[in-house]
Write a protein that holds these residues in place. Sequence first.
Motif, mmCIF file in Angstrom:
data_model
loop_
_atom_site.group_PDB
_atom_site.id
_atom_site.type_symbol
_atom_site.label_atom_id
_atom_site.label_comp_id
_atom_site.label_asym_id
_atom_site.label_seq_id
_atom_site.Cartn_x
_atom_site.Cartn_y
_atom_site.Cartn_z
ATOM 1 N N ARG A 24 0.830 -1.211 0.000
ATOM 2 C CA ARG A 24 0.000 0.000 0.000
ATOM 3 C C ARG A 24 0.862 1.258 0.000
ATOM 4 O O ARG A 24 0.530 2.257 -0.657
ATOM 5 N N ALA A 72 1.761 1.912 -3.521
ATOM 6 C CA ALA A 72 0.613 2.372 -4.306
ATOM 7 C C ALA A 72 0.246 3.812 -3.990
ATOM 8 O O ALA A 72 -0.240 4.556 -4.857
ATOM 9 N N ARG A 73 0.491 4.245 -2.757
ATOM 10 C CA ARG A 73 0.125 5.600 -2.332
ATOM 11 C C ARG A 73 1.033 6.670 -2.925
ATOM 12 O O ARG A 73 0.719 7.864 -2.846
ATOM 13 N N LYS A 84 1.409 7.385 -5.954
ATOM 14 C CA LYS A 84 0.770 8.021 -7.105
ATOM 15 C C LYS A 84 -0.732 8.241 -6.928
ATOM 16 O O LYS A 84 -1.328 9.005 -7.694
ATOM 17 N N HIS A 85 -1.341 7.561 -5.958
ATOM 18 C CA HIS A 85 -2.792 7.521 -5.931
ATOM 19 C C HIS A 85 -3.379 7.958 -4.588
ATOM 20 O O HIS A 85 -2.737 7.831 -3.543
ATOM 21 N N ILE A 86 -4.622 8.439 -4.644
ATOM 22 C CA ILE A 86 -5.359 8.772 -3.433
ATOM 23 C C ILE A 86 -5.663 7.476 -2.683
ATOM 24 O O ILE A 86 -5.623 6.389 -3.275
ATOM 25 N N VAL A 126 -8.054 4.684 -4.237
ATOM 26 C CA VAL A 126 -7.490 4.045 -5.433
ATOM 27 C C VAL A 126 -6.311 3.156 -5.039
ATOM 28 O O VAL A 126 -6.149 2.042 -5.542
ATOM 29 N N ALA A 127 -5.487 3.652 -4.116
ATOM 30 C CA ALA A 127 -4.334 2.874 -3.658
ATOM 31 C C ALA A 127 -4.775 1.570 -3.001
ATOM 32 O O ALA A 127 -4.132 0.530 -3.171
ATOM 33 N N LEU A 162 -5.736 -0.820 -5.777
ATOM 34 C CA LEU A 162 -4.523 -1.225 -6.480
ATOM 35 C C LEU A 162 -3.715 -2.214 -5.641
ATOM 36 O O LEU A 162 -3.163 -3.189 -6.171
ATOM 37 N N GLU A 215 3.536 1.195 -10.492
ATOM 38 C CA GLU A 215 3.211 1.388 -11.915
ATOM 39 C C GLU A 215 4.360 2.047 -12.684
ATOM 40 O O GLU A 215 4.189 3.060 -13.347
#
Length: 245
Positions: free
Chosen positions: A106, A109-110, A112-114, A117-118, A121, A159
């Motif tokens: 996580r 993932a955080r 790039k993303h809120i 979304v994280a 993902l 990503e």
Amino acid sequence: MTDAPLYSILETRGLTMRFGGVTAVDNVDFRLRDGELRCLLGPNGAGKSTFFKCLTGQLTPSSGTVIFDEQEITGWHTHQIVNLGVGIKTQVPNVFDGISAYENVRLSARRKHIPSVAKDLTHHTMERCGITHLARRDVGLLSHGQRQLVELAMVLAGEPRLILLDEPAAGMTGEERDRLAGLVLEAARSAAVVVVEHDMAFIRQIAKFVTVFNRGAIFREAMIADIMQDREVQEIYLGKQANVA
């Protein structure tokens, strides 16, 4: 009319790394096309891992340049290179002990993303990597192969446009290695990938075009079928592994 040259996402020019009087990487010119999967082979001491460390900011080369996406990144710190969109997996899993596998993924993932979304993902990436059952486990208590898969999930959750993997199959069971091979091939559909590896059985599962290092320099670049039939490569660089893998 000729076709336009294929775009290189990663390139080195005259890359050299010296340690005192020893030249570990010797004037290497290397190009990786966008979307390409490349495997780097060679015996211990051939220079491939030192080359990898120069690409990833673990070492600052003595001379030469490293270029990612047309931007020179020679001597940049690893976190700066990661922020450009490069996913890096080192030989020793670079994970956060003391927190769960889920939290490790996580956090990546955080970047790039809120949060919402994280979260999605993270679940999706862990499922892809076959480690959903490890979600609540403290990473510090996992086996080496499991830690390898957690770190790969962290790389994929970022990503990246370019993925650099240093001996990702080390310490894995046969089942874990097979899963890893599938993940690398899947990742190569959306990112360029460089894999440094000793495990020839694993290389045969994923490789198309191969670069062979020896004595700090590129000795041969060819399709994997040609490399496996190259007697000089077999005898001098891959040794008995080429015949038994």
